[in-house]
Design an enzyme around this catalytic site. Structure first.
Site, PDB file in Angstrom:
ATOM      1  N   SER D  82       1.298  27.946 -18.029  1.00 27.83           N
ATOM      2  CA  SER D  82       0.858  26.871 -17.512  1.00 27.83           C
ATOM      3  C   SER D  82       1.252  25.610 -18.432  1.00 27.83           C
ATOM      4  CB  SER D  82      -0.573  26.889 -16.903  1.00 27.83           C
ATOM      5  OG  SER D  82      -1.190  25.592 -16.696  1.00 27.83           O
ATOM      6  N   GLY D  83       2.161  24.661 -17.724  1.00 25.19           N
ATOM      7  CA  GLY D  83       2.524  23.798 -18.700  1.00 25.19           C
ATOM      8  C   GLY D  83       1.595  22.605 -18.613  1.00 25.19           C
ATOM      9  N   LYS D 160       0.997  32.803 -10.971  1.00 26.82           N
ATOM     10  CA  LYS D 160       2.164  31.852 -11.499  1.00 26.82           C
ATOM     11  C   LYS D 160       3.269  31.919 -10.075  1.00 26.82           C
ATOM     12  CE  LYS D 160       4.272  29.309 -13.844  1.00 26.82           C
ATOM     13  NZ  LYS D 160       3.646  28.270 -14.606  1.00 26.82           N
ATOM     14  N   SER D 230      -0.332  28.255 -10.344  1.00 26.42           N
ATOM     15  CA  SER D 230       0.415  27.252 -11.321  1.00 26.42           C
ATOM     16  C   SER D 230       1.969  27.446 -10.914  1.00 26.42           C
ATOM     17  CB  SER D 230      -0.015  27.570 -12.561  1.00 26.42           C
ATOM     18  OG  SER D 230       0.831  27.002 -13.421  1.00 26.42           O
ATOM     19  N   SER D 343      -5.340  23.692 -15.467  1.00 25.64           N
ATOM     20  CA  SER D 343      -3.962  23.778 -14.667  1.00 25.64           C
ATOM     21  C   SER D 343      -4.040  22.827 -13.773  1.00 25.64           C
ATOM     22  CB  SER D 343      -3.914  25.261 -14.112  1.00 25.64           C
ATOM     23  OG  SER D 343      -2.928  25.377 -13.409  1.00 25.64           O
ATOM     24  N   GLY D 354     -11.415  18.464  -6.776  1.00 27.67           N
ATOM     25  CA  GLY D 354     -12.026  19.401  -7.435  1.00 27.67           C
ATOM     26  C   GLY D 354     -11.426  20.553  -7.505  1.00 27.67           C
TER      27      GLY D 354
END
EC number: 3.5.2.15
Lengths: 363, 363, 363, 363
Positions: D82-83, D160, D230, D343, D354
């Site tokens: 996760s970038g 992912k 993500s 993320s 949220g």
């Protein structure tokens, strides 16, 4: 009759010192000004407040100069700010004056200019047929104001149009309306695209029947070759400046146009020159170049002449910023001049990846 | 002897499919490769990991191809990654092969290439005379490796050099050492500048006595006309690729160079061509253009030909990114090609606001 | 005497509708306004024109309200715009009014406020002792204006200071002067740092003899615990707002301060509350929170409590933007409120990586 | 049976030195690793190559450690990068090991983990029901692999998923297919949203009949409270990690979850703790905090607790970057720790603005 165009440098979005000086030295008559185009140094995207700052500064300045209310100034002068001076582009103003007082017989048609405005748009109208149709009507009014009778005599239509913000989208939703899209940056494209299609219909390049809400920002085969539209947060209506050549106007200033077929198409300069009355006898020089207006956008194919570009996959710098810097460099290299009005986002303005280009010379 | 240069497209920083294909089709012999230059699509600044990703991918690939350890590959091949493909620039690889096996008499000098490496630098040496001197020695070794005897026969020196990060600065401080600067982005300029001055001394353009730590990134009258240096987070040493023309080398590939006097100086292409052996008989075409390497930077005056640019005042897009997009556009418009190796940050490389340009043709 | 502080939302840099409404409803008396602080939504860095746009809008508004020239308004009201609402921070205005008309005996000291201005600085003075000394004198004058006699009664000094642009640096060079640095973004730090040291000297936290040009932005052991300085392109002088508690002022509004020791130090809220007259009897609630002012910066160590941060190595987002978003999040999570005046760049303002924090409550 | 979670710092996307050290010191057994989550320091958006660089480095490392081909490693270990470490977030790895060798009777359920993968998706499937359904099936397989029988025992599903690039969109178009959207950054949201809806169906929170392509990224009332998805450019399939508590698993590690109702909802930490077996007897400390995973996004209303945010109108910094920095700050201020797996992009993951939060403690 005469349209005069003056190009002035700006050292900041609110720097109108060169304009004030030109007026005080008699080079510009504020009572004749019908439009000020500005290339300002913001990001050219949603939260670019340099456009509004420039507009606010100019509106106030002209109200003082003309002893008018700012509301009256807004009815009279189009302020078309285009943000984004990426690469080497230089912030500048293009001031258009019209002097209709003298009539003369000219051997050639000369630059004619007219402005018109639409009403304010609701968020749900932006990027849809309502915006197309109102723009079409405004272009027709601006042509009449410029005394241009034939659609073919129009060389360029510069439009400033609104965009959607989070709060505008949310306001429409509260009234039960959807908007053309939900992403604020994307909404700039919808507004530019619908405005350009309005120009295409007004100038006879497209028929109203060819259009639908679904085709806006989707069917790229539909486009205007003479529209340049620029979106901004600072207004809710479309402001339209029509430029062409017409008989009875002083050919001291003349305009030509061409379509850049892709971002590297420097030959569009030559074609624009050739399209100009008497253009065959002219060359573009540092002295006679008065205005260069052009649209730029990343090609949707992701390629330029077979080589990949990264403009649309870059999440740090928006694609329209990349495109302005590229086309700005391409044309600045050819012309030796960076005060070029390169505007980003050419949806329905020229072929995909290219865009209309206008050249104004002081012959 | 022959230096062969192959230009290959990349669809991502780790996309070496075009390289693998060229090898499998016999167009490239991996045993002859001495350097791979890569234009990768990161920001070209401090946190650009596309350079390291590309280097890591290439190093591993060549280790497999050559059945060598990666450490051995590093002793043999220079991987010079330059981040940043702003505007329309297209990510690509330039693969340099040297074949010294055959000797022949050629009527003209041909492209000669050699590589050399410095030792790793300590953070406190970067941007200072230590880096200048080590670079000077490496350039001399690379010249010898290329069989280029005269300094004047060198047309271009491409260097990859390190930068400072927060942790490197802090490590030096923990040992009681200051660094050339504290800003990590700024450190890229110091490293590029010191490396370029090393080239200038090695090639006889400057005398060692003219230099001091204080003059680095301060006295812009001192510069090399043949250095192109690019900083990256992924290495601690300087990697040097020397390019020139020399007798005994096949003139099928030739190099010329010139200095762009400013960012719009497209005529540098013509001068580079003229500087090439037999250049008067050549024109640049889509077919023979094999490599275009050039440096770009914002002019410190804040102006280009008298008009203001915003590159140095923009806190959203670093100046080196603006400069790459501008010069990329200027040259792509002239050449009709976007696979150009435009590298940002031309400190002590050509006059302020301009930069050295090299043109490699396959005649 | 009474200092009243009103916090108002802004929907754009030129949105003063909430201010106009507060005045028309009698909640704010424009004749009593001595300072307007604004958190505007630009990048907070060099080319952030939202600050100038806000200032220009406010100055004009107050000129109309007070029937004064804008020049006179500038002598009377400090407009301290701080750009940058990263993360969840919410653009807003903090309006300070002073009513000296009534004298009363209060059981506790209350919020006292005063403003003063330096002269305009030359580019070569910014970030150097000249700026330190002029700021020191202005702080002293602002204290006098607030009727605060003891240095210890000052809780916060908010300063707006200038920065260097490419053209300012170049103008100084043309007169033979160097500037504190050459990078425009870096100059913001020098200006903030010198201004903060001026506060430290004025408040007796540092001795003039401890300072030199070399120590500015270099010796981080020297700092003020009560200065918050913010740089902007839109002014050339320093504008100083001194805040404290003093006898004779209505304790309806009170201020406390503390130093955040690092970016996660939420307990600084408790310490600030405790430092306030009668603070032990108070808790911070959504109702009584009137203003939260704090400085944020990336720690030079590259770490927060032993874990690495990337703020200083990120070339896409400047470190001051990261720091504002972080500290904004830390405090918004604690307070449940995002209208916080978090200002970036805490050079010589609190310990490295931390910064002074002021809390204003309406008891 | 035991699931062990180890949190390790990373100094770069390819820095696995802490992992290598943990293995060499016997703290991690590479044969037991089923998933590595990484918070890497790229922009977290389309052109974030830090994720692929990390994945490539890890895959190769485990191939060497396990003497397996990289293809076999991919069948065995999920690499979920996760970038985005905006604000103060610290790049780190979360390594999940499962040891099924020992059976024991535990007084409490303990952390159970399982992974599964979908097939690769075609561009036209991303963000549509095909992706929903494949994800649903993969979640069910991962549950089985973890030995979790009841949907209610699942506390978090980390996924992912792929995104669209210009070339992927264009490839689909060449086969006559449209894609869920045309903007590459926007496609990340569609992919995340469809994946999250797949989790919701798999866990019984939504019925398949409630969904349609039109509702994806449009009807925000439909969401999972336990999905965290993500998107990344580096893969074409979905990689699924299911986390829960189950009988027969060592309660040395336990997980709890809650939904942050908005970006400032720090009380979600307390609720997540309370949801954990034996949570009432625990407090979160620097010692026992092993992993904090959470989703963040800008609220579509443009407001946080009634105050405007600028996240969605900022064209310089994408909204997901703002949101990560905000929520990272909110939770880091509460926990005193910046190694948090925050993320960005919470489409159909928790209520608008949220997002789900999971807390893993080593009791």
């Amino acid at each position: 009759m005469k349209t005069r165009v003056t190009r002035l440098s700006a050292s900041a979005p609110d720097d109108i010192s060169t304009l004030a000086q030109a007026i005080s030295q008699g080079q510009i008559d504020p009572t004749r000004v019908i439009a000020v185009l500005g290339k300002t140094e913001g990001n050219g995207c949603v939260n670019d407040f340099t456009r509004a700052f420039a507009t606010s500064t100019l509106r106030r300045f002209f109200a003082q100069q003309l002893t008018l209310s700012e509301a009256k100034v807004e009815e009279r002068i189009a302020f078309v700010m285009s943000g984004g001076t990426e690469g080497g582009l230089s912030p500048h103003w293009l001031v258009f004056e019209v002097d209709a007082s003298e009539q003369a017989d000219y051997s050639l048609p000369g630059l004619a200019a007219g402005v018109a405005f639409t009403r304010d748009f609701k968020p749900e109208e932006i990027g849809r047929l309502e915006q197309v149709n109102e723009t079409r009507d405004a272009v027709t009014r601006a042509m009449a104001s410029a005394g241009i009778q034939h659609q073919d005599d129009v060389h360029f239509v510069q439009i400033k149009c609104p965009l959607l913000t989070a709060s505008r989208i949310s306001e429409a939703a509260s009234r039960g309306h959807t908007t053309a899209c939900h992403d604020t940056y994307e909404s700039m494209g919808y507004s530019r695209g619908a405005s350009a299609l309005g120009v295409a219909v007004a100038l006879g390049d497209l028929m109203e029947e060819q259009l639908s809400n679904e085709k806006i920002c989707s069917d790229w085969s539909l486009y205007s070759t003479r529209a340049s539209t620029s979106a901004g947060i600072e207004l809710l209506r479309n402001e339209v400046l029509v430029l062409g050549n017409a008989a009875g106007w002083d050919p001291a200033y003349r305009i030509g146009h061409a379509v850049m077929e892709d971002a590297l198409d420097t030959a569009a300069i030559d074609r624009a020159l050739a399209s100009m009355p008497g253009g065959a006898q002219l060359t573009v020089t540092a002295d006679n170049l008065t205005g260069l207006l052009v649209k730029a956008e990343p090609s949707a194919s992701g390629e330029i002449r077979g080589n990949r570009h990264v403009m649309s996959d870059d999440s740090d710098i928006n694609g329209s910023r990349h495109a302005r810097s590229l086309v700005g460099g391409v044309l600045a290299g050819r012309l030796g001049d960076t005060r070029l009005f390169v505007s980003g986002g050419a949806e329905h303005q020229g072929p995909n990846g290219g865009g209309p280009l206008a050249l104004i010379l002081r012959a």
